[in-house]
Design a protein around this motif. Structure first.
Motif, mmCIF file in Angstrom:
data_model
loop_
_atom_site.group_PDB
_atom_site.id
_atom_site.type_symbol
_atom_site.label_atom_id
_atom_site.label_comp_id
_atom_site.label_asym_id
_atom_site.label_seq_id
_atom_site.Cartn_x
_atom_site.Cartn_y
_atom_site.Cartn_z
ATOM 1 N N PRO A 88 19.323 61.395 -42.160
ATOM 2 C CA PRO A 88 18.256 61.055 -41.209
ATOM 3 C C PRO A 88 17.539 59.771 -41.607
ATOM 4 N N THR A 90 14.561 56.725 -39.937
ATOM 5 C CA THR A 90 13.632 56.367 -38.872
ATOM 6 C C THR A 90 13.606 54.852 -38.692
ATOM 7 N N ASP A 108 19.124 51.593 -31.147
ATOM 8 C CA ASP A 108 18.678 52.755 -30.384
ATOM 9 C C ASP A 108 19.212 54.013 -31.075
ATOM 10 N N LEU A 109 18.416 54.575 -31.949
ATOM 11 C CA LEU A 109 18.863 55.716 -32.750
ATOM 12 C C LEU A 109 19.154 56.943 -31.896
ATOM 13 N N GLN A 110 18.461 57.068 -30.773
ATOM 14 C CA GLN A 110 18.632 58.246 -29.924
ATOM 15 C C GLN A 110 20.018 58.298 -29.276
ATOM 16 N N SER A 111 20.658 57.156 -29.163
ATOM 17 C CA SER A 111 21.953 57.102 -28.476
ATOM 18 C C SER A 111 23.141 57.292 -29.423
ATOM 19 N N ASP A 113 25.502 59.346 -32.112
ATOM 20 C CA ASP A 113 25.942 60.631 -32.646
ATOM 21 C C ASP A 113 26.244 60.422 -34.128
#
Length: 215
Positions: A88, A90, A108-111, A113
């Motif tokens: 993980p 940030t 873009d960390l949210q995109s 996998d």
């Protein structure tokens, strides 16, 4: 509950051996040859790990028993719960790795996998810079450098596949050098990091390069 133990590059080894074994099953009739290829596939897969429990070993060695494309797909899918994702991280942690870049373009960390990531990287098109963040011995290492497309195919240093390449040049200096004594270390790498992450089967060259240019 499944305990993750398969890193992305190890999963890529398993995928590569699965593809090779399936291709061999479709094209070779000699039973002795097939048995040799089956045994070698299982050996290469297990040797990609420094240590395995007996249950983990048995799970991986099932590759030698597979017959059809469906069998291989089901085998690979059964291993997905055991994938060990990229640690993980940030955006603030990433920013701290590049303190001199006040206008750092962030990924873009949210995109992403993170199960299928060995190294995190992104390109700032405006500055022609490639940024790489790699987890090593419990900490993150960040490096940046100039990225220049060469418009030809060759072998990427990181994943060792033939692909469209770019020249990645990182400015560096030795610990005892003066501020003016700066050189650059460059290597040819994939233009497209997603495919690189899906293909890398060994982290040796990647780690050697990152450690050679880390500040």
């Amino acid at each position: 509950m499944s305990t993750p133990f398969i890193r992305n590059h190890q999963y890529n080894v398993i995928k590569k051996q699965s593809e090779f074994l399936l291709k061999t099953l479709r094209s070779v009739a000699d039973r002795r040859v097939l048995e040799t290829v089956r045994y070698r596939a299982a050996t290469i897969v297990t040797e990609a790990f420094s240590s395995l429990t007996e249950n983990q070993r048995q799970m991986l060695e099932q590759i030698s028993t597979l017959e059809t494309a469906y069998d291989f797909q089901r085998y690979l899918s059964s291993l997905e719960p055991y994938l060990e994702p990229y640690p993980p991280i940030t955006l603030k942690q990433i920013q701290k790795l590049f303190p001199k870049n006040k206008k750092l373009k962030l990924p873009d960390l949210q995109s992403i996998d993170f199960r299928y990531v060995t190294y995190l990287s992104w390109v700032d098109i405006a500055t022609n810079k490639l940024f790489i963040v790699y987890p090593f011995e419990g900490q993150f290492i960040g490096i940046e450098g100039r990225i220049t497309p060469i418009n030809q195919k060759g072998y990427c240093l990181f994943c060792n596949r033939q692909q469209e390449l770019a020249f990645f040049s990182v400015r560096t200096k030795s610990a005892n050098a003066s501020p003016d004594n700066i050189s650059a270390i460059g290597q040819y790498v994939c233009m497209e990091n997603h495919g690189c992450n899906q293909s890398i089967t060994d982290t040796g060259s990647l780690e050697k390069f990152i450690l050679s240019v880390r500040k």
